[in-house]
Design an enzyme around this catalytic site. Structure first.
Site, PDB file in Angstrom:
ATOM      1  N   GLY A 299       1.048  -1.327  -0.331  1.00  0.00           N
ATOM      2  CA  GLY A 299       0.104   0.460  -0.084  1.00  0.00           C
ATOM      3  C   GLY A 299       0.520   1.434  -0.458  1.00  0.00           C
ATOM      4  O   GLY A 299       0.242   2.352   0.155  1.00  0.00           O
TER       5      GLY A 299
ATOM      6  N   TYR B 222     -10.985   4.536 -10.412  1.00  0.00           N
ATOM      7  CA  TYR B 222     -10.785   5.309  -8.948  1.00  0.00           C
ATOM      8  C   TYR B 222     -10.523   6.548  -8.781  1.00  0.00           C
ATOM      9  O   TYR B 222     -10.397   6.598  -7.749  1.00  0.00           O
ATOM     10  CB  TYR B 222      -9.159   4.337  -8.300  1.00  0.00           C
ATOM     11  CG  TYR B 222      -8.713   3.113  -7.994  1.00  0.00           C
ATOM     12  CD1 TYR B 222     -10.042   1.890  -7.010  1.00  0.00           C
ATOM     13  CD2 TYR B 222      -7.895   2.526  -9.166  1.00  0.00           C
ATOM     14  CE1 TYR B 222      -9.466   0.618  -7.906  1.00  0.00           C
ATOM     15  CE2 TYR B 222      -7.870   1.210  -9.027  1.00  0.00           C
ATOM     16  CZ  TYR B 222      -8.285   0.412  -7.800  1.00  0.00           C
ATOM     17  OH  TYR B 222      -8.185  -0.903  -8.511  1.00  0.00           O
TER      18      TYR B 222
ATOM     19  N   GLU C 190       5.265  -5.983   1.395  1.00  0.00           N
ATOM     20  CA  GLU C 190       4.370  -6.543   0.331  1.00  0.00           C
ATOM     21  C   GLU C 190       3.637  -5.145  -0.951  1.00  0.00           C
ATOM     22  O   GLU C 190       2.827  -5.022  -1.195  1.00  0.00           O
ATOM     23  CB  GLU C 190       2.897  -7.139   0.273  1.00  0.00           C
ATOM     24  CG  GLU C 190       3.134  -8.747   1.380  1.00  0.00           C
ATOM     25  CD  GLU C 190       1.052  -9.034   2.097  1.00  0.00           C
ATOM     26  OE1 GLU C 190       0.546  -8.279   1.660  1.00  0.00           O
ATOM     27  OE2 GLU C 190       1.288 -10.241   2.282  1.00  0.00           O
ATOM     28  N   PRO C 191       4.639  -5.227  -1.531  1.00  0.00           N
ATOM     29  CA  PRO C 191       4.271  -4.063  -1.759  1.00  0.00           C
ATOM     30  C   PRO C 191       4.406  -4.118  -3.684  1.00  0.00           C
ATOM     31  O   PRO C 191       5.668  -4.981  -3.861  1.00  0.00           O
ATOM     32  CB  PRO C 191       5.497  -2.271  -1.588  1.00  0.00           C
ATOM     33  CG  PRO C 191       7.119  -4.074  -0.882  1.00  0.00           C
ATOM     34  CD  PRO C 191       5.785  -4.564  -0.996  1.00  0.00           C
ATOM     35  N   GLY C 192       3.696  -2.735  -3.637  1.00  0.00           N
ATOM     36  CA  GLY C 192       3.872  -3.325  -5.525  1.00  0.00           C
ATOM     37  C   GLY C 192       3.504  -2.355  -5.850  1.00  0.00           C
ATOM     38  O   GLY C 192       4.676  -1.651  -7.030  1.00  0.00           O
ATOM     39  N   ARG C 193       2.607  -1.517  -5.969  1.00  0.00           N
ATOM     40  CA  ARG C 193       3.118  -0.044  -6.806  1.00  0.00           C
ATOM     41  C   ARG C 193       4.078   0.851  -6.630  1.00  0.00           C
ATOM     42  O   ARG C 193       4.332   1.733  -7.255  1.00  0.00           O
ATOM     43  CB  ARG C 193       1.899   0.589  -5.834  1.00  0.00           C
ATOM     44  CG  ARG C 193       1.581   2.031  -6.583  1.00  0.00           C
ATOM     45  CD  ARG C 193       0.389   3.233  -6.222  1.00  0.00           C
ATOM     46  NE  ARG C 193      -0.730   1.747  -5.332  1.00  0.00           N
ATOM     47  CZ  ARG C 193      -1.863   2.173  -6.274  1.00  0.00           C
ATOM     48  NH1 ARG C 193      -2.184   2.798  -7.167  1.00  0.00           N
ATOM     49  NH2 ARG C 193      -2.761   1.024  -5.690  1.00  0.00           N
TER      50      ARG C 193
ATOM     51  N   CYS D  99     -16.535   1.893 -26.809  1.00  0.00           N
ATOM     52  CA  CYS D  99     -18.052   2.420 -26.769  1.00  0.00           C
ATOM     53  C   CYS D  99     -18.454   2.601 -25.040  1.00  0.00           C
ATOM     54  O   CYS D  99     -19.651   2.066 -24.749  1.00  0.00           O
ATOM     55  CB  CYS D  99     -19.131   1.738 -27.166  1.00  0.00           C
ATOM     56  SG  CYS D  99     -18.218   2.074 -29.035  1.00  0.00           S
ATOM     57  N   GLU D 100     -17.776   3.460 -24.403  1.00  0.00           N
ATOM     58  CA  GLU D 100     -18.160   4.040 -22.328  1.00  0.00           C
ATOM     59  C   GLU D 100     -18.152   5.052 -22.197  1.00  0.00           C
ATOM     60  O   GLU D 100     -17.193   5.600 -23.500  1.00  0.00           O
ATOM     61  CB  GLU D 100     -17.971   2.055 -21.731  1.00  0.00           C
ATOM     62  CG  GLU D 100     -18.015   1.878 -21.973  1.00  0.00           C
ATOM     63  CD  GLU D 100     -19.316   0.947 -21.354  1.00  0.00           C
ATOM     64  OE1 GLU D 100     -19.975   1.720 -21.012  1.00  0.00           O
ATOM     65  OE2 GLU D 100     -19.148  -0.694 -21.832  1.00  0.00           O
TER      66      GLU D 100
HETATM   67  C1  LIG Z   1      -2.717  -5.569  -3.915  1.00  0.00           C
HETATM   68  C2  LIG Z   1      -2.149  -5.957  -2.364  1.00  0.00           C
HETATM   69  C3  LIG Z   1      -0.966  -5.485  -1.846  1.00  0.00           C
HETATM   70  C4  LIG Z   1       0.319  -4.511  -2.825  1.00  0.00           C
HETATM   71  O1  LIG Z   1      -0.812  -3.213  -3.113  1.00  0.00           O
HETATM   72  P1  LIG Z   1       0.465  -1.925  -3.032  1.00  0.00           P
HETATM   73  O2  LIG Z   1      -0.691  -1.032  -3.304  1.00  0.00           O
HETATM   74  O3  LIG Z   1       0.373  -2.352  -4.415  1.00  0.00           O
HETATM   75  O4  LIG Z   1       1.834  -2.224  -2.509  1.00  0.00           O
HETATM   76  C5  LIG Z   1      -0.519  -5.764  -0.815  1.00  0.00           C
HETATM   77  N1  LIG Z   1      -1.175  -7.423  -0.503  1.00  0.00           N
HETATM   78  C6  LIG Z   1      -2.484  -7.649  -0.523  1.00  0.00           C
HETATM   79  C7  LIG Z   1      -2.869  -8.128   0.791  1.00  0.00           C
HETATM   80  C8  LIG Z   1      -2.902  -6.556  -1.456  1.00  0.00           C
HETATM   81  O5  LIG Z   1      -4.310  -6.967  -1.720  1.00  0.00           O
END
Ligand SMILES: *Cc1c(COP(=O)(O)O)cnc(C)c1O
Length: 418
Positions: free
Chosen positions: A239, A316, A273-276, A343-344
């Site tokens: 997050g 979002y 658990e970073p993604g973004r 088409c939206e």
């Molecule tokens: C989506 C998610 C993340 C990653 O969130 P980011 O905003 O991308 O860091 C981590 N843990 C869980 C359980 C998620 O569903």
């Protein structure tokens, strides 16, 4: 977005002008910067090196095999939410011992696959999931390492569709049920409860939600330990916010400073658990303006990328900066709507955006499209999905081919033709 920079009126990804990439690979296309990805990984690893920490990249933010391999080669694990993501993570060379499995709806088949793969930890989101996991583990003769995902009822102060740790969300186990379910877990012979997990939502720019969650979790861990439940891993989820517009998110070092006293006191292993944070600013989406259209006094730039390529704006209310990849020196025009061909009416990349005058044929870069863009792409309107290109210094390569019309009908059949 440091690795996307201007040089004599042209926007570059590392050493390559984006207009050249648009010419070479066509549009729409996602352009990733290897240096940007590595830089983010290094910042995280640097800030967290004093902890016994595994960084599990959130595969749902970007699941391209080359991106996963790039992360794996730098010692990053994976946070997965499906069997498909586990398949990808393993294929990209992420060690199973660095994979955690999140998600509210894990199926029998997915749990079997993850048990057979001997992943690091199952982040269990309900009592019924625990029960199912236990019976499958028993049948397979396996011990499932488990963390319970807690819903701490903390407000992540983000968009209502992206808070996940608050009362009323489907995620996690209510705070009030947690101790009872851990006790139940210890009674199940094939379950090893060793962790506790939260994921509060995304994107989070302030540390306050993490502080609130840590207060709740540390009290819980102390209680559980007092009851003989040996919690040794704290998973704080992802997050971590980034700058899309003018946000000023906390840094990894600030995050580390916040958690240090808690982790030291609890003396536990850490997972994030970073993604973004790793991917968001590491890519742009290139799109070409097909038409400029005026309607009832309003100007539309109709592009060849739409909500099927990047759904974050309509989904979002997300902001993505958008710029022509070549500065023409033309003064800003009236605000424009930058829209796709779908088409939206919800098919827009930006609404009422001030930007320099652009013309049909011009290439635009939609910034910060590395996370939750391609992974959310669809074939709606029978549009082939865009290609993905990875830049490294002077060079670039296709890491996912543009889909073809033939790809669209793969697996479909007509009567009599098999
Ligand atoms: C989506 C998610 C993340 C990653 O969130 P980011 O905003 O991308 O860091 C981590 N843990 C869980 C359980 C998620 O569903």
């Amino acid at each position: 977005m440091n690795n996307f920079h201007w040089e004599s009126n042209r926007l570059f990804c590392e050493n390559v002008p984006l207009s050249d990439l648009a010419g070479e690979y066509g549009t729409p296309s996602f352009i990733y910067s290897t240096a940007a990805i590595c830089n983010r990984i290094e910042l995280l690893q640097g800030a967290l090196e004093s902890f016994d920490c595994t960084i599990c990249f959130s595969v749902k933010s970007n699941s391209n095999l080359s991106i996963l391999q790039c992360a794996a080669s730098r010692g990053i694990g994976a946070d997965i939410v499906s069997g498909g993501e586990l398949f990808r993570a393993l294929k990209a060379g992420i060690p199973p011992g660095s994979i955690v499995f999140s998600g509210v709806g894990k199926t029998v088949r997915e749990l079997e696959y993850a048990l057979a793969s001997s992943i690091r930890m199952f982040n269990v989101e309900s009592e019924s999931e625990l029960h199912l996991l236990s019976s499958i583990a028993e049948r397979m003769g396996k011990i499932a390492p488990v963390a319970l995902r807690i819903n701490p009822d903390v407000d992540a102060r983000t968009h209502q569709f992206t808070t996940t740790g608050k009362k009323g969300n489907k995620f996690g186990i209510p705070f009030t049920d947690v101790e009872r379910i851990y006790t139940y877990a210890t009674e199940l012979p094939n379950i090893q409860p060793l962790g506790i997990d939260v994921h509060l939502g995304s994107p989070i720019t302030s540390l306050e939600p993490y502080r609130e969650a840590l207060d709740v979790l540390s009290g819980l861990i102390i209680n559980l330990r007092a009851n003989g439940i040996a919690i040794e891993t704290l998973d704080l989820g992802g997050g971590f916010g980034i700058t899309y517009s003018d946000e000023k998110p906390f840094t990894p070092v600030q995050f580390a400073d916040l958690i240090r006293p808690y982790i030291d006191k609890l003396d536990c292993r850490l997972i994030v658990e970073p993604g973004r944070y790793i991917m968001g600013n590491s890519a742009v989406l290139l799109t070409r303006i097909t038409y400029v259209k005026k309607s009832y006094g309003k100007t539309f730039y109709i592009c060849d990328a739409g909500m099927n390529d990047c759904i974050r704006p309509p989904l979002y209310d997300a902001y993505h900066a958008i710029t022509p990849v070549e500065k023409t020196g033309t003064a800003p025009a009236e605000p424009v709507d930058i829209v796709g061909p779908i088409c939206e009416s919800s098919d827009f990349l930006a609404k009422g955006r001030e930007m320099p005058v652009a013309h049909a044929g011009d290439i635009l870069a939609v910034m910060s499209c590395g996370a939750y863009c391609f992974t959310m792409a669809s074939n709606y309107n029978s549009r082939p999905r865009a290609c993905e290109i990875l830049v490294n210094g002077d060079s670039s390569r296709v890491i996912r081919e543009r889909e073809t019309w033939e790809d669209l009908v793969r697996g479909e059949s007509l009567p009599g033709t098999g």
